[in-house]
Enzyme design. Structure first.
Site, mmCIF file in Angstrom:
data_model
loop_
_atom_site.group_PDB
_atom_site.id
_atom_site.type_symbol
_atom_site.label_atom_id
_atom_site.label_comp_id
_atom_site.label_asym_id
_atom_site.label_seq_id
_atom_site.Cartn_x
_atom_site.Cartn_y
_atom_site.Cartn_z
ATOM 1 N N SER A 84 -23.570 -17.985 -0.933
ATOM 2 C CA SER A 84 -24.976 -18.059 -1.317
ATOM 3 C C SER A 84 -25.072 -18.519 -2.767
ATOM 4 O O SER A 84 -24.054 -18.729 -3.429
ATOM 5 C CB SER A 84 -25.638 -16.694 -1.161
ATOM 6 O OG SER A 84 -25.178 -15.844 -2.200
ATOM 7 N N LYS A 85 -26.292 -18.631 -3.215
ATOM 8 C CA LYS A 85 -26.524 -19.120 -4.580
ATOM 9 C C LYS A 85 -25.793 -18.285 -5.630
ATOM 10 O O LYS A 85 -25.472 -18.770 -6.708
ATOM 11 C CB LYS A 85 -28.013 -19.132 -4.878
ATOM 12 C CG LYS A 85 -28.706 -20.314 -4.238
ATOM 13 C CD LYS A 85 -30.132 -20.457 -4.749
ATOM 14 C CE LYS A 85 -30.895 -21.429 -3.858
ATOM 15 N NZ LYS A 85 -32.242 -21.006 -3.580
ATOM 16 N N ARG A 86 -25.561 -17.012 -5.296
ATOM 17 C CA ARG A 86 -24.823 -16.160 -6.243
ATOM 18 C C ARG A 86 -23.447 -16.746 -6.576
ATOM 19 O O ARG A 86 -22.875 -16.479 -7.616
ATOM 20 C CB ARG A 86 -24.598 -14.763 -5.649
ATOM 21 C CG ARG A 86 -25.784 -13.836 -5.703
ATOM 22 C CD ARG A 86 -25.422 -12.487 -5.124
ATOM 23 N NE ARG A 86 -24.996 -12.586 -3.733
ATOM 24 C CZ ARG A 86 -23.781 -12.279 -3.277
ATOM 25 N NH1 ARG A 86 -22.858 -11.844 -4.104
ATOM 26 N NH2 ARG A 86 -23.503 -12.391 -1.998
#
Ligand code: GLU
Length: 478
Positions: A249-251
């Site tokens: 994910s963007k994390r």
């Protein structure tokens, strides 16, 4: 054979979603099957403007093509779920008429309270079937005026199972599944109803999707059963995971295809690398074009465990694919990454010399800027090798200029020998002399090979920059 990919337009095209799309593409192309793009936008709260464009842009850039879709049309148009509402509503009604589904009038407040009670008792939170036994005529009458949803009547017992093409036999007990909503109060279907109807109506023969959808399968099986439809074979392909083992994910950094394009990755590299996340050819081979993949990829070799995303490995593949480009092609690909006013002839001359060292197309600009501008500002102390001082470095630069100025033609093979001899005469290492001259002509510590850099920059400019470096050290233009 008909396959589909069914992204939801809830954000920029995600590389995990692309990996699943690549597998669908390979499977379809291997068998001369059709590939269908369907937009699953039934969750209207999660729509993101521009997401459909991002899907089209990203897939076009990657060279993935399909046969039917929202812009392509096809025998099952429209291919956007929000444009197919009457179809879902008709089918939901059919299930009501068959006694396989029922109207539910429970308010949000009642459902929230129910959930809170179940949570307090540490029970599974699920709908308590409050409306399941309202007599059908009464329910139909109320539905004319009262807000309602439609729920599936899930049987109390029985086993639901599939033979997944990746995971093998998987089964669920019907008793663990709640009476799911299939049509929402706004007349939109839920994902479960829409996906089953569309896969059936569109004649999808193989369903391949990310494994995060596996938990939905028993719900889909119940809907297939309620309609009396055959269930197509399914394959749930492993997720692309971040380095911490959680879904990418963007994390974990950028996940949007467009970001990789803008960062100077080649579509060939992204496809090659993504295909290997979750699939292994069973050999040492690792460099595959899309055509190679169509030849060798096998669904049987898709692994059931998730594959980890590794940016360094993508960089490696990008370097490999950059080196495979012809010089003309490399120049063409570099086009968006260098200013329009840079001379393309010069770019073409230097391109082969940076090709070996580039990780991304974006890397090029800084490495070759010195060829297009005289503004190469650097700190004069950077000219002086560790073991030397300003005076000897000034002398080295003067000698280099003297050695270079008579050379004809001014080309790498002619430039190299006298500079190597000069280093020996000065009692400097080759590397130190090259570093000093490189700094003088490029203003940077790393870049294309020195002799080629001098050649492409040309004698006149090279000598002028070396002289300027000399003056800087002597304090004249400090
Ligand atoms: N619409 C789902 C998604 O956005 C795909 C579900 C499916 O392929 O069945 O990933």
């Amino acid at each position: 054979m008909r396959l589909r990919f069914a992204p939801s337009p809830t954000g920029a095209l995600h590389i995990g979603s692309v990996r699943t799309t690549i597998y669908n593409y390979l499977f379809a192309r291997q068998r001369d099957g059709a590939l269908i793009l369907r937009i699953e936008d039934t969750d209207q709260d999660r729509l993101v403007a521009g997401a459909i464009d991002s899907i089209y842009d990203g897939l076009h850039w990657l060279g993935i093509t399909w046969n039917e879709g929202p812009q392509e049309g096809g025998p099952h148009a429209p291919y956007v779920q929000s444009e197919r509402l009457p179809l879902y509503q008709r089918h939901a009604q059919e299930l009501i008429d068959k006694g396989a589904a029922y109207y539910c009038f429970c308010s949000k407040e009642r459902l929230a309270a129910l959930r809170a009670e179940q949570e307090a008792r540490h029970e599974l939170t699920r709908y308590d079937r409050h409306c399941r036994n309202i007599p059908p005529d009464e329910a139909a009458e109320r539905a004319k005026t009262e807000p309602h949803v439609i729920r599936l009547k899930v049987p109390d017992e029985g086993t639901l199972a599939i033979e997944d093409l990746v995971h093998g036999h998987i089964e669920w007990q019907a008793s663990t599944i709640e009476d799911q909503v299939i049509l929402k109060s706004d007349g939109f279907p839920t994902y479960h109803l829409a996906v089953v109807i569309d896969d059936h109506e569109m004649g999808i023969t193989h369903i391949m999707r990310g494994e995060e959808w596996m938990a939905s399968v028993p719900k889909h099986l119940l809907i297939y059963r309620a309609f009396g439809w055959d269930v197509p074979p399914m394959a749930h392909v492993p997720s692309v995971l971040g380095p911490d083992g959680k879904k990418l994910s963007k994390r974990h950094g950028s996940t949007a295809v467009s970001q990789f394009r803008d960062d100077g990755y080649l579509p060939e590299a992204l496809i090659n690398y993504l295909a290997l996340i979750g699939w292994s050819p069973g050999t040492e081979d690792e460099i595959f074009s899309m055509d190679d993949l169509i030849r060798v990829w096998k669904i049987e070799q898709v692994q059931s465990a998730g594959g980890k995303w590794d940016k360094d490995r993508l960089d490696y593949f990008n370097g490999v694919w950059i080196r495979k480009l012809s010089v003309d092609e490399l120049v063409r690909r570099l086009e968006p990454f260098v200013p329009a006013e840079w001379d393309r002839e010069v770019l073409r001359k230097i391109a082969p010399h940076i090709q070996e060292r580039m990780k991304t197309l974006k890397d090029a600009q800084d490495q070759i800027r010195f060829l297009f501008t005289d503004d190469i500002g650097y700190d004069r102390s950077a000219l002086i090798p560790k073991k030397s001082n300003a005076m000897t470095t000034t002398e080295a630069l003067a000698r280099a200029r003297a050695v270079l100025s008579p050379l004809e033609p001014f080309i790498a093979t002619v430039i190299e020998p006298p500079l190597v001899s000069l280093a020996a005469e000065l009692n400097w290492s080759k590397k130190d002399l090259a570093g000093t001259i490189r700094m003088a002509i490029t203003g940077r510590q790393v870049g294309p090979p020195l002799y080629q850099s001098l050649e492409v920059l040309g004698k006149e400019k090279s000598l002028r920059r070396i002289e300027a470096a000399q003056d800087m050290l002597a304090g004249v233009r400090a």
